[in-house]
Design an enzyme around this catalytic site. Structure first.
Site, short mmCIF file in Angstrom:
data_model
loop_
_atom_site.label_atom_id
_atom_site.label_comp_id
_atom_site.label_asym_id
_atom_site.label_seq_id
_atom_site.Cartn_x
_atom_site.Cartn_y
_atom_site.Cartn_z
N GLY A 1 42.60 64.32 27.28
CA GLY A 1 42.52 63.03 27.86
C GLY A 1 42.45 61.71 26.69
CG ASP B 1 39.79 60.79 29.31
OD1 ASP B 1 38.88 61.23 29.26
OD2 ASP B 1 40.87 61.38 29.80
CG ASP C 1 35.53 60.80 38.20
OD1 ASP C 1 35.51 59.78 38.64
OD2 ASP C 1 35.87 61.93 38.65
N GLY D 1 30.70 62.36 35.38
CA GLY D 1 29.67 62.68 34.47
C GLY D 1 29.53 63.92 33.85
CB THR E 1 33.43 66.44 31.38
OG1 THR E 1 34.32 66.90 32.59
CG2 THR E 1 34.24 66.84 30.38
CG LEU E 2 30.32 62.19 27.88
CD1 LEU E 2 31.38 62.70 26.83
CD2 LEU E 2 30.48 60.90 28.07
CE LYS F 1 38.30 57.36 38.30
NZ LYS F 1 38.72 58.52 38.94
CG ASP G 1 46.32 65.15 33.32
OD1 ASP G 1 45.12 64.76 33.06
OD2 ASP G 1 46.69 66.20 33.67
NE ARG H 1 47.17 65.50 29.66
CZ ARG H 1 46.27 65.58 29.79
NH1 ARG H 1 45.33 64.31 29.72
NH2 ARG H 1 45.91 66.69 30.61
#
Ligand code: IMP
Ligand code: MG
Length: 173
Positions: free
Chosen positions: A41, A96, A99, A101, A103-104, A127, A155, A161
């Site tokens: 992303g 990117d 959302d 949170g 993943t990060l 978001k 995506d 993308r």
């Protein structure tokens, strides 16, 4: 499938990237950065922002995914981990969108375990409404409403993308 008119135009994106890069260049004056991009992303945002950052920089990527269609699976898979040495380095993690949170947060924790001197986060979109896991954000491009967006690296099932702007994505009923 419908991709509506831009939520963020190419011009808006470019000027925000410039603004973020200026702040980062100021904040890291006299330092070297290790910039880590989270693929896929972040590929477009990452390549734009590193070109605009004016301090010495090394870069690497992490390939991770937590998404199935438009919903987070809650499980983060790392397919490629950064190989650049980050111990005792000033690390900037670039993504990117945040959302849930999940993943990060997961990636941030695994990087902290490698002992960087500092670790900051830079995300293009936030978001906020959808947050499940709290994650500290140091640089944020735009806060956006709770809509699924595509373009500028983002995506839907691998598509869109390459759009040079960001649009809200709606599935045809
Ligand atoms: P999180 O773990 O829920 O914060 O999800 C983060 C990842 O899911 C992001 O890095 C994106 O790759 C993807 N994602 C989240 N929201 C969107 C969206 O609106 N469009 C496309 N991808 C998204
Ligand atoms: Mg991502």
């Amino acid at each position: 499938m419908i991709v509506g008119k831009p939520l963020l135009t190419t011009r808006q994106i470019q000027s925000k990237v410039k603004e973020l890069a200026e702040r980062i260049s100021q904040d890291y004056k006299g330092k070297d950065i290790v910039a880590i991009g989270i693929l896929k992303g972040a590929f477009m945002f990452f390549s734009d922002i590193v070109r605009a950052i004016k301090v010495p920089l090394k870069l690497d990527f992490i390939v991770a995914s937590s998404y199935v269609k438009t919903e987070t699976s809650g499980e983060v898979k790392i397919f490629y981990d950064a190989r650049e040495d980050i111990a005792d380095k000033d690390v900037l993690l670039i993504d990117d969108i945040v959302d849930s949170g999940i993943t990060l947060n997961h990636i941030r924790e695994s990087m902290l375990a490698k002992g960087p001197k500092s670790l900051k986060t830079c995300v293009f979109l936030d978001k906020k409404e959808r947050r499940i896991e709290k994650v500290p954000l140091d640089y944020v491009g735009f806060e956006i409403p709770n809509e699924f967006v595509v373009g500028y690296g983002l995506d839907y099932e691998g598509q869109f993308r390459n759009l040079p702007y960001i649009s809200i994505f709606k599935k045809k009923a």
